[in-house]
Design an enzyme around this catalytic site. Structure first.
Site, PDB file in Angstrom:
ATOM      1  N   GLU A 332       0.818  -1.224   0.000  1.00 49.63           N
ATOM      2  CA  GLU A 332       0.000   0.000   0.000  1.00 49.63           C
ATOM      3  C   GLU A 332       0.849   1.270   0.000  1.00 49.63           C
ATOM      4  O   GLU A 332       0.342   2.371  -0.191  1.00 49.63           O
ATOM      5  CB  GLU A 332      -0.885   0.024   1.257  1.00 49.63           C
ATOM      6  N   TRP A 446       1.094  -7.475  26.019  1.00 48.60           N
ATOM      7  CA  TRP A 446       1.434  -7.974  24.697  1.00 48.60           C
ATOM      8  C   TRP A 446       2.875  -8.480  24.652  1.00 48.60           C
ATOM      9  O   TRP A 446       3.794  -7.830  25.140  1.00 48.60           O
ATOM     10  CB  TRP A 446       1.289  -6.865  23.656  1.00 48.60           C
TER      11      TRP A 446
END
Ligand code: ADP
Length: 545
Positions: A332, A446
């Protein structure tokens, strides 16, 4: 008041014009599917691209805005098709031959391809799916008459015959610089692949930026070997930036194994090259097996697409005296987003301090705006510790996907949510912590699967490592480390865990280590966590029993 400068549209054929006129004798060396090595110059490429364009317009009936698919390795014929088709105002849609048949059919149809240009290698692939491609009018096999195979492909044309009918002095038509010229689908780890559509303007701007001194630092004296295939993420811009710089080009064709890559690096005196870590793993293994071989010409290697492990960077820099540029980007983003070159003003960092920064994914080049935010979109500090959603915007970054797919990745202010989780440090260097769907969520915190993998591949005897989160009754998820051993190496679970000690936080320590013969990869050579999770779906961690 408007400026009084010439309105010179940024069309990609101007890159080839420049290479042909001012670097006309510089070579493009290609390993061909025929098995031999072919040599030509930028001037030849220019003439042949024009001939191809004129014949494609006449015989194939291509018109402005038509989409032409290519399924081809890196080589001069792919370059001719690239420039010839784009120069007509048509769109080159690069197909990744590693896609499954269903995905291939999907992207050709979704992208509305009218013709498919293909290498000899891929004749059987397209024969098998041609009946599912109602919009495709015909196929051009990129070979000469002598090597043209018997094929059931309908309406098939031989590439060299087509070029032979063209006009080498064909004049490029003019059109708006915002016209589409390239198309590339993201490999779509979830859902269908999504189409990214580049414009002439975005590609020229991106090539200018990426060739700059603090980016890929290109010059006409260089010899560049783009190992990254032209069907990966807009060829990392190299099909534009290398000719723009006037550097010699070396194209590896169908062979990307260690031996073949080494041979071209050596015989063509390649000074710079670029590819994903898997390719470099193969080269380094080949060099390890042949300890007399060195890399005396190679000055720099660009590594991106997945995180570059420290052991790989060290091997290139310390053992072979080759500088590594770690780069991050996305289809992208045309695709380069950040590069790990040393910034002016950081001279005071000690070698150890700089090494820590260098391992990160780098800093944005001009034309890429970058920030990290929390889930609510609030900006997060650049302290190198807090991590959040990585968002970007700029003139060579997608503003939407083809046909409006995946619209939720773009916000009202033009920021594109990359799907990556990252930190930004005080110097402006970004570090990818994980893909948002791959972070291991343990007790509300995390764990970065990338950090675990990088630490694990530093362990002697480990060839490749992948960390995935496995269900855990208490912590929600805990890490499982999956490892492929180097050929003939003895590695145990204890040895791996011992190696990790002190390199990662204690609570990140994997709950188990599994040894496998092979780790699955996606079509772009990245570890496929999706397939790996599927393979381990019945596995239960010893700590979860
Ligand atoms: P695909 O998703 O089709 O494989 P891309 O090449 O566009 O295609 O993938 C982009 C993603 O690859 C990024 O969002 C990021 O997660 C990952 N990536 C690229 N470069 C790096 C890098 N240097 N370190 C870690 N991850 C990377």
């Amino acid at each position: 008041m408007l400026g009084l400068m010439q309105d010179w549209p940024l069309l990609v054929h101007t890159i080839l014009d420049h290479a042909s006129q001012w670097h006309g004798t510089r070579e493009i060396v290609s390993r061909r599917v025929e098995g031999d090595i072919a040599r030509m110059t930028y001037r030849d490429l220019d003439h042949r691209a024009r001939a191809l364009a004129s014949a494609a317009q006449g015989r194939l009936g291509l018109k402005l805005g038509d989409v032409v698919c290519t399924m081809s390795w890196n080589g001069y014929r792919h370059m001719e098709t690239w420039y010839g088709i784009m120069g007509l105002g048509c769109i080159v849609h690069t197909l990744n031959p590693r896609l499954f048949a269903d995905q291939l059919v999907y992207v050709i149809n979704h992208g509305e391809g009218k013709w498919v240009f293909l290498d000899l290698t891929f004749v059987p692939v397209l024969e098998a799916v041609q009946d599912k491609l109602p919009k495709v009018k015909g196929f051009v096999v990129m070979i000469d008459g002598e090597h043209m195979p018997q094929t059931s492909l309908k309406n098939v044309v031989t590439y060299e015959e087509l070029i032979g009918q063209g006009d080498t002095a064909f004049a490029w038509p003019g059109f708006d610089e915002n016209t589409a010229c390239g198309m590339c689908y993201t490999s779509g780890t979830t859902g269908n692949p999504k189409g990214v559509v580049y414009s002439h303007r975005s590609n020229v701007l991106h090539a200018l930026v990426s060739s700059g001194g603090d980016a890929l630092c290109m010059a006409s004296k260089d010899v560049w070997m783009p190992v990254v295939p032209m069907f990966h993420a807009n060829a990392w811009s190299l099909a534009f930036s290398v000719p723009l710089s006037g550097a010699k080009m070396v194209m590896p064709g169908p062979r990307m194994d260690g031996e073949a890559i080494y041979e071209l690096l050596d015989t063509e005196k390649v000074t710079a090259t670029a590819a994903v870590p898997t390719v470099w793993l193969m080269l380094l293994q080949y060099l390890e097996q042949n300890p007399d071989l060195k890399l005396p010409h190679l000055e720099k290697v660009v590594i991106g697409g997945s995180a570059c492990p420290e052991a790989m960077m060290k091997a290139f820099e310390d053992k072979y005296d080759t500088r590594v540029i770690h780069a991050w980007g996305m289809t992208e983003m045309s695709p380069l987003g950040s590069l790990g070159t040393r910034k002016g003003g950081l001279e005071h960092l000690s070698d150890d301090e700089w090494w820590k920064v260098k391992l990160k994914q780098g800093r944005p080049a001009y034309s890429v705006e970058m920030k990290i935010t929390d889930d609510e979109g609030k900006d997060l500090p650049h302290d190198g510790k807090v991590f959040g959603r990585l968002k970007v915007r700029g003139p060579a970054i997608a503003k939407s996907y083809a046909k409006g797919d995946g619209a939720d990745a773009f916000d009202a202010e033009g920021w594109f949510d990359t799907g990556d989780v990252a930190t930004l440090d005080e110097y402006g260097y970004m570090q990818i912590t994980d893909r948002s769907k791959d972070v291991i969520k343990s007790g509300g915190e995390w764990i970065s699967s990338i950090d675990l993998e990088n630490a694990a591949v530093g362990c002697p005897g480990v060839a490749e490592a992948a960390a995935i989160g496995m269900p855990h009754p208490k912590w929600d998820e805990r890490p499982l480390l999956v490892i492929v051993k180097k050929k003939g190496a003895e590695v145990t679970k204890d040895a791996v865990l011992q190696h990790l000690e002190g390199k990662i936080a204690k609570w990140w320590m994997p709950d188990d280590v599994a040894f496998v013969d092979e780790i699955p990869h996606t079509a772009t050579g990245k570890i496929s966590k999706l397939t790996l999770r599927e393979q381990f779906k019945d596995y239960v961690l010893p700590t979860a029993q």
